[in-house]
Design a protein around this motif. Structure first.
Motif, PDB file in Angstrom:
ATOM      1  N   ARG A 637       0.794  -1.221   0.000  1.00 42.18           N
ATOM      2  CA  ARG A 637       0.000   0.000   0.000  1.00 42.18           C
ATOM      3  C   ARG A 637       0.835   1.284   0.000  1.00 42.18           C
ATOM      4  NH1 ARG A 637      -5.244  -1.275   0.903  1.00 42.18           N
ATOM      5  NH2 ARG A 637      -5.731  -3.260   1.915  1.00 42.18           N
ATOM      6  N   THR A 638       2.130   1.182   0.241  1.00 46.46           N
ATOM      7  CA  THR A 638       2.961   2.363   0.423  1.00 46.46           C
ATOM      8  C   THR A 638       4.002   2.450  -0.687  1.00 46.46           C
ATOM      9  OG1 THR A 638       2.687   2.158   2.813  1.00 46.46           O
ATOM     10  CG2 THR A 638       4.397   3.649   2.039  1.00 46.46           C
ATOM     11  N   LYS A 639       4.163   3.645  -1.232  1.00 42.26           N
ATOM     12  CA  LYS A 639       5.058   3.864  -2.360  1.00 42.26           C
ATOM     13  C   LYS A 639       5.946   5.079  -2.087  1.00 42.26           C
ATOM     14  CE  LYS A 639       3.103   3.820  -6.378  1.00 42.26           C
ATOM     15  NZ  LYS A 639       2.264   4.278  -7.515  1.00 42.26           N
ATOM     16  N   GLY A 684       8.540  12.085  -2.404  1.00 38.99           N
ATOM     17  CA  GLY A 684       7.338  11.946  -1.601  1.00 38.99           C
ATOM     18  C   GLY A 684       6.943  10.512  -1.374  1.00 38.99           C
ATOM     19  N   PHE A 685       5.837  10.356  -0.645  1.00 37.28           N
ATOM     20  CA  PHE A 685       5.297   9.046  -0.314  1.00 37.28           C
ATOM     21  C   PHE A 685       3.809   9.041  -0.629  1.00 37.28           C
ATOM     22  CE2 PHE A 685       8.999   9.532   2.374  1.00 37.28           C
ATOM     23  CZ  PHE A 685       9.593   8.282   2.325  1.00 37.28           C
ATOM     24  N   GLN A 686       3.340   7.843  -0.941  1.00 39.69           N
ATOM     25  CA  GLN A 686       1.912   7.646  -1.175  1.00 39.69           C
ATOM     26  C   GLN A 686       1.445   6.409  -0.428  1.00 39.69           C
ATOM     27  OE1 GLN A 686       0.451   7.293  -5.344  1.00 39.69           O
ATOM     28  NE2 GLN A 686      -0.601   5.493  -4.568  1.00 39.69           N
ATOM     29  N   TYR A 687       0.320   6.532   0.247  1.00 39.87           N
ATOM     30  CA  TYR A 687      -0.311   5.391   0.909  1.00 39.87           C
ATOM     31  C   TYR A 687      -1.718   5.263   0.350  1.00 39.87           C
ATOM     32  CZ  TYR A 687      -2.502   2.409   4.412  1.00 39.87           C
ATOM     33  OH  TYR A 687      -3.188   1.388   5.037  1.00 39.87           O
ATOM     34  N   GLU A 688      -2.057   4.072  -0.148  1.00 41.34           N
ATOM     35  CA  GLU A 688      -3.361   3.858  -0.773  1.00 41.34           C
ATOM     36  C   GLU A 688      -4.050   2.656  -0.161  1.00 41.34           C
ATOM     37  OE1 GLU A 688      -5.360   3.924  -5.216  1.00 41.34           O
ATOM     38  OE2 GLU A 688      -3.202   3.576  -4.997  1.00 41.34           O
ATOM     39  N   ASP A 695      -1.244  11.276  -0.081  1.00 45.29           N
ATOM     40  CA  ASP A 695      -0.097  11.585  -0.935  1.00 45.29           C
ATOM     41  C   ASP A 695       0.637  12.789  -0.362  1.00 45.29           C
ATOM     42  OD1 ASP A 695       1.186  10.974  -3.675  1.00 45.29           O
ATOM     43  OD2 ASP A 695       0.952  13.144  -3.691  1.00 45.29           O
ATOM     44  N   ILE A 696       1.943  12.657  -0.188  1.00 41.92           N
ATOM     45  CA  ILE A 696       2.779  13.735   0.333  1.00 41.92           C
ATOM     46  C   ILE A 696       3.965  13.912  -0.598  1.00 41.92           C
ATOM     47  CG2 ILE A 696       4.145  14.563   2.284  1.00 41.92           C
ATOM     48  CD1 ILE A 696       2.520  12.732   4.090  1.00 41.92           C
ATOM     49  N   GLU A 697       4.187  15.149  -1.049  1.00 39.43           N
ATOM     50  CA  GLU A 697       5.336  15.447  -1.897  1.00 39.43           C
ATOM     51  C   GLU A 697       6.036  16.707  -1.398  1.00 39.43           C
ATOM     52  OE1 GLU A 697       4.398  13.631  -6.337  1.00 39.43           O
ATOM     53  OE2 GLU A 697       4.469  15.796  -6.034  1.00 39.43           O
ATOM     54  N   GLY A 698       7.351  16.631  -1.290  1.00 36.24           N
ATOM     55  CA  GLY A 698       8.163  17.802  -1.032  1.00 36.24           C
ATOM     56  C   GLY A 698       8.908  18.188  -2.294  1.00 36.24           C
ATOM     57  N   TYR A 699       9.152  19.476  -2.471  1.00 40.02           N
ATOM     58  CA  TYR A 699       9.802  19.923  -3.699  1.00 40.02           C
ATOM     59  C   TYR A 699      10.726  21.101  -3.412  1.00 40.02           C
ATOM     60  CZ  TYR A 699       6.243  23.600  -3.530  1.00 40.02           C
ATOM     61  OH  TYR A 699       5.447  24.651  -3.123  1.00 40.02           O
ATOM     62  N   LYS A 729      10.099  26.380  -2.586  1.00 41.11           N
ATOM     63  CA  LYS A 729      10.188  25.109  -1.861  1.00 41.11           C
ATOM     64  C   LYS A 729       8.944  24.930  -1.010  1.00 41.11           C
ATOM     65  CE  LYS A 729      13.206  27.557   1.413  1.00 41.11           C
ATOM     66  NZ  LYS A 729      14.563  27.606   2.008  1.00 41.11           N
ATOM     67  N   GLY A 730       8.583  23.665  -0.791  1.00 42.55           N
ATOM     68  CA  GLY A 730       7.382  23.426  -0.015  1.00 42.55           C
ATOM     69  C   GLY A 730       7.019  21.962   0.066  1.00 42.55           C
ATOM     70  N   ILE A 731       5.868  21.723   0.686  1.00 42.06           N
ATOM     71  CA  ILE A 731       5.318  20.375   0.853  1.00 42.06           C
ATOM     72  C   ILE A 731       3.842  20.427   0.485  1.00 42.06           C
ATOM     73  CG2 ILE A 731       4.797  18.518   2.483  1.00 42.06           C
ATOM     74  CD1 ILE A 731       7.192  19.378   4.130  1.00 42.06           C
ATOM     75  N   ASP A 732       3.402  19.481  -0.344  1.00 36.36           N
ATOM     76  CA  ASP A 732       1.994  19.334  -0.698  1.00 36.36           C
ATOM     77  C   ASP A 732       1.449  18.054  -0.074  1.00 36.36           C
ATOM     78  OD1 ASP A 732       2.007  21.627  -2.226  1.00 36.36           O
ATOM     79  OD2 ASP A 732       2.522  20.566  -4.078  1.00 36.36           O
ATOM     80  N   PHE A 733       0.293  18.182   0.568  1.00 40.91           N
ATOM     81  CA  PHE A 733      -0.342  17.043   1.234  1.00 40.91           C
ATOM     82  C   PHE A 733      -1.734  16.857   0.676  1.00 40.91           C
ATOM     83  CE2 PHE A 733      -3.323  15.572   4.471  1.00 40.91           C
ATOM     84  CZ  PHE A 733      -2.752  14.376   4.868  1.00 40.91           C
ATOM     85  N   LEU A 734      -2.107  15.595   0.410  1.00 43.30           N
ATOM     86  CA  LEU A 734      -3.433  15.283  -0.116  1.00 43.30           C
ATOM     87  C   LEU A 734      -4.002  14.076   0.615  1.00 43.30           C
ATOM     88  CD1 LEU A 734      -5.675  15.607  -2.363  1.00 43.30           C
ATOM     89  CD2 LEU A 734      -4.382  13.911  -3.668  1.00 43.30           C
ATOM     90  N   LEU A 735      -5.232  14.208   1.109  1.00 43.26           N
ATOM     91  CA  LEU A 735      -6.014  13.107   1.667  1.00 43.26           C
ATOM     92  C   LEU A 735      -7.286  13.010   0.847  1.00 43.26           C
ATOM     93  CD1 LEU A 735      -6.796  10.938   3.756  1.00 43.26           C
ATOM     94  CD2 LEU A 735      -7.671  12.792   5.204  1.00 43.26           C
TER      95      LEU A 735
END
Length: 910
Positions: A637-639, A684-688, A695-699, A729-735
């Motif tokens: 489930r985790t990528k 970033g990481f993704q959990y499904e 989904d979490i991505e840093g850039y 620069k930043g972090i994007d979070f998605l639920l």
């Protein structure tokens, strides 16, 4: 040396790919020991450890026990020893070792059962025959999978047998499972999916057809379900770019701009493609509506970074839009109406393998001026043109004529199963005409009054895009595909302003006035060839070339009241020639690596100023843009995902923090107008889970060569500065809740964007105009029978602005204007932005068609969000009219955005 290393690495990956597709090596050495182990287990272990494919019937082997020891023996010798005294034999066939009963030939039926198969096919819409690009296809219970290309074609290599089950997913459509043995021909499998738009029954949908958003599958890539757009709050139009603004990392706090501010970069750094031709202006009505009619669009992909090397010419992101081809089976007509505009869509099949789509949209604001339209006009256009807010002057004071329209036409031929030929046309335009007339009087020495004087003005503005594209694509074989696109687009922005005073002074009568005309035109001619070679199921090699010709023109003419005039015109032309390669390796279902390189040669020439060639400005530059992306499944489930890449841009727009400033595009010369270059780091990481996605991505994005104007003070001309640097620069979070009656997502973005210019702020970094520390978006969608209910909430912390209490008028190095307007740039913050939007839509059948009627409310609680602060400079005393030694400044007004705005809409399709 660095470039040579990059090329060698790319070649190395390609060689590895070729070797991965080799035949079985009969001399492969095996060293193993077995004791009373079933033959099935022995073969599975050898398969796993030595990467040798076996095909066999479990029932024939399950009772056979093996006790053997092998030391450095060839694979063929090992198989021979394993089958001694078993009444079994073997045959090496198409990279697989087939185990069969002795003295029994392999029949055609058995070959179909045992030998690996190659399966090709196409994914279509069941009702219209439209091909569905970028569908997900995989073999149930295996690691074998693929994604359909832009024409809906897919290929699966080395499928274990024809007893497998094919699973097909596409966003907005019902998932489908089909058995391969039900198809007589495996080289032409046609998969027909049913759209969720065809389902009006009250059902609980448990698959992708209920999803609005598909995010997190790749690095910084997302796609949206176009069937769900009308369910989201809007201004009456199903708006593609507005929906993208609800994604993390894409700003949603400037509702008067349909342009996309993605991870702190200005909209001109985005590559916008429609049917493979570039568009340079993407909105109507000064940003209220996007320029794309959703009824003419089939799919939308957005890359917020980390995009493939086939995309080039921009430093931030890519929006790739594919237009509909039209209904292949029967004529179809759709009509839409809202409080601003109406649209008409016509789809016609032509023969058995061709189709035509025509989609037209036009506002009727020049015919009917509703209260809704007047409110939008006051908030949007008045604030963009006049140096006053809508409380001082409004629609009824100037009686404008304004309208916009766009037209999409696409003709598609399918001369064979393998070929697609298409012609696509887009034309969009806005036109604004403002005529004012005012009689006035004045006194001379408190004695005489002259009241027969007339002031008139006319402001005519036209802007928009014209685009045309043609393509020929061919699936040459199961493993090789080519797509040739030729596209042309033209962006035009024309402004004509004139004023005149007719005066009557006793015996003297006359007139004075001024004219001002400015035209900016950008043309783009592109030829692009993309090729995909599926070497094997675990390796795909892509390569291609692209030729781009850009021409920029800027014309201005001024006729002053004293009878003098000024005229200037310049044009420049740039050429780009690019090549790219990319290799995608998927050695296992848990890991994939994509590595590519884009090489671009740029030449600026044919620079002409006032009909005089300027040779010394010619410039040329070669860019190398390596890009790499990896995906690794940490668990089921985790990528983990990451990417890095370099990007360059040679056609740019002068960005201003002044509202109403013209969009002036230019080609870089590397000297006065620098090249844009950026470096992206993303991880970033993704959990499904079954129904949820996290989904979490840093850039980190470093962009050099930015060009901006600074100066938001009325009375002081702004200056143009280049060679700036932007650090984002930043972090994007998605639920995301993906399926069910209730779907939606919550996104949060934490970001920081700083700019620095040698001439500004003592060379120190300062917050960019796009800097917004926090942004939260909450999207809720409910399906209750025939009702679609939704809400969106947007919160953004305050954006920066400059307090003009420190202006230095020392000369600058700017080649245009010799003033440095502001030192303490963007050190203040506007109040936080927030709004709540609601929508309710009812789906029903009417006269044999499928209809939808609804109400959408924008900014439900009427929050007075501020777009920017307008400051005024005074160099005289307003009471005595005497000149001042030093200018003074005071805030004239807060320029506010839209308040409570309800709208109605209706759509029907037959």
């Amino acid at each position: 040396m660095h470039r040579l290393k990059l090329l060698l690495i790319s070649l190395g990956f390609f060689i590895i790919s070729i070797s991965a597709n080799a035949q079985i090596n009969r001399e492969l050495k095996v060293s193993e020991s077995f004791s009373e182990v079933s033959l099935v287990s022995v073969l599975k272990k050898i398969k796993s450890k030595y990467k040798v494919r076996f095909a066999f019937d479990n029932q024939l082997l399950q009772h056979i026990k093996i006790t053997e020891k092998f030391h450095n023996e060839s694979i063929e010798k090992v198989v021979q020893r394993l089958l001694v005294n078993t009444n079994l034999d073997y045959e090496i066939f198409k990279r697989a070792i087939i185990i069969k009963p002795s003295n029994q030939p392999i029949t055609t039926k058995q070959l179909r059962k045992y030998q690996p198969l190659n399966v090709t096919g196409i994914v279509r819409d069941k009702q219209t025959g439209e091909s569905l690009p970028y569908s997900n296809i995989f073999i149930k219970g295996t690691e074998v999978g693929a994604t359909s290309n832009v024409d809906g074609h897919f290929s699966l290599l080395n499928i274990p047998s024809d007893t497998c089950t094919l699973v097909v997913n596409y966003l907005g459509y019902q998932r489908k499972e089909i058995r391969l043995k039900d198809f007589q021909k495996k080289s032409h499998v046609e998969v027909n999916l049913e759209s969720s738009a065809e389902l009006l029954e009250e059902v609980v949908v448990e698959d992708q057809e209920s999803q609005t958003l598909n995010a997190g599958q790749d690095v910084s890539r997302a796609s949206i379900n176009l069937q769900k757009l009308s369910s989201l709050p809007n201004m009456g139009e199903k708006d593609i770019l507005r929906t993208l603004q609800l994604l993390p990392g894409i700003s949603a706090t400037d509702e008067t701009s349909a342009g996309l501010t993605i991870r702190g970069s200005s909209p001109d750094q985005n590559l916008i493609l429609f049917d493979a031709f570039s568009l340079y202006h993407v909105d109507h009505f000064y940003g209220i509506f996007s320029a794309f009619n959703s009824e003419a669009v089939k799919s939308v992909k957005v890359y917020k970074g980390g995009f493939e090397p086939k995309y080039g010419g921009r430093t931030s992101s890519v929006v790739d839009i594919t237009g509909k081809s039209g209904n292949l089976y029967k004529p179809s007509i759709g009509v839409g109406l809202n409080m601003i505009s109406g649209n008409l869509t016509l789809e016609l099949p032509i023969g058995n393998n061709s189709s035509l789509l025509v989609a037209a949209r036009r506002s009727y604001t020049d015919i009917i001026q509703s209260k809704f339209y007047k409110n939008l006009f006051d908030k949007v256009i008045i604030n963009n043109i006049y140096d006053v807010d809508d409380e001082q002057i409004g629609f009824d004071d100037i009686e404008p004529a304004f309208h916009f329209f766009d037209l999409n036409t696409k003709l598609t031929f399918r001369p064979s199963y393998r070929d697609v030929v298409a012609f696509s046309l887009y034309h969009g335009r806005d036109k604004l005409n403002i005529n004012t007339e005012e009689r006035f009087k004045f006194e001379v020495e408190n004695v005489r009054v002259f009241d027969q004087n007339l002031f008139t003005s006319e402001n005519v503005a036209k802007w928009g895009n014209i685009g045309f594209g043609t393509k020929w694509s061919r699936q040459w074989s199961d493993q090789f595909y080519s797509n040739l696109n030729v596209g042309y687009s033209d962006f035009f922005n024309k402004n004509d302003y004139r004023w005149e005073i007719l005066y009557n002074l006793d015996r003297e009568r006359g007139s004075i006035g001024e004219d001002f005309l400015q035209n900016n035109d950008v043309s783009d001619f592109t030829v692009r060839l993309d090729n995909e070679w599926l070497i094997n199921q675990k390796t795909k090699f892509s390569f291609g070339t692209e030729v781009i010709l850009n021409k920029v023109k800027l014309y201005s003419f001024s006729n002053f009241e004293d009878g003098s005039s000024e005229e200037s015109e310049y044009s420049e032309q740039g050429r780009q020639l690019a090549f790219y390669i990319q290799n995608t390796l998927t050695p296992s279902r848990n890991f994939s690596l994509t590595f590519g390189l884009r090489s671009n040669f740029y030449k600026l020439n044919d620079y002409v100023f006032n009909n005089i060639p300027v040779d010394e400005t010619n410039a040329s530059q070669r860019f190398f843009e390596p890009r790499v992306q990896l995906m690794y499944n940490l668990s089921k489930r985790t990528k983990f995902k990451a990417s890095w890449g370099l990007n360059n841009q040679v056609i740019n727009r002068i960005n201003s923090n002044e509202t109403g400033a013209p969009n002036i595009w230019f080609l870089s010369d590397g000297r006065y107008l620098p090249y844009l270059s950026s470096e992206h780091f993303i991880a970033g990481f993704q959990y499904e889970a079954n129904n949820f996605l996290i989904d979490i991505e840093g850039y980190y994005k470093d962009t050099d060569g930015i060009t901006r104007t600074y100066g938001n003070v009325i009375g002081l001309e702004s200056s143009i500065y280049g060679n700036g640097t932007s650090i984002s620069k930043g972090i994007d979070f998605l639920l995301q809740k993906k399926t069910g009656k209730h779907t939606g997502w919550i996104s949060y973005s934490l970001s920081k964007v700083d700019n620095s210019f040698p001439e500004l702020n003592f060379g120190e970094a300062f917050p960019a105009n796009e800097d917004q520390r926090h942004e939260i978006k909450v999207v809720n969608m409910f399906s209750l029978g025939k009702w679609d209910l939704s809400s969106t909430f947007v919160y953004g912390s305050g954006k920066p602005y400059s307090d003009p209490r420190g202006i230095n008028t020392v000369p600058s190095d700017s080649i245009y204007i010799d003033y440095v307007p502001i030192l303490n740039i963007n050190q203040e913050r506007l109040p936080a932005y927030h709004r709540l939007d609601l929508s309710a839509a009812y789906n029903f059948k009417l006269g044999g068609g499928k209809a939808q009627a609804g109400l959408s409310i924008y900014n439900l609680y009427g929050r007075e969000n501020i777009k920017y602060k307008r400051f005024t400079l005074l160099d005289f005393d307003p009471q005595t009219l005497e000149p001042l030694n030093a200018p003074i400044y005071f805030p004239a007004s807060d320029v506010k955005l839209l308040g409570f705005t309800p709208t109605l809409f209706f759509n029907i399709k037959f």
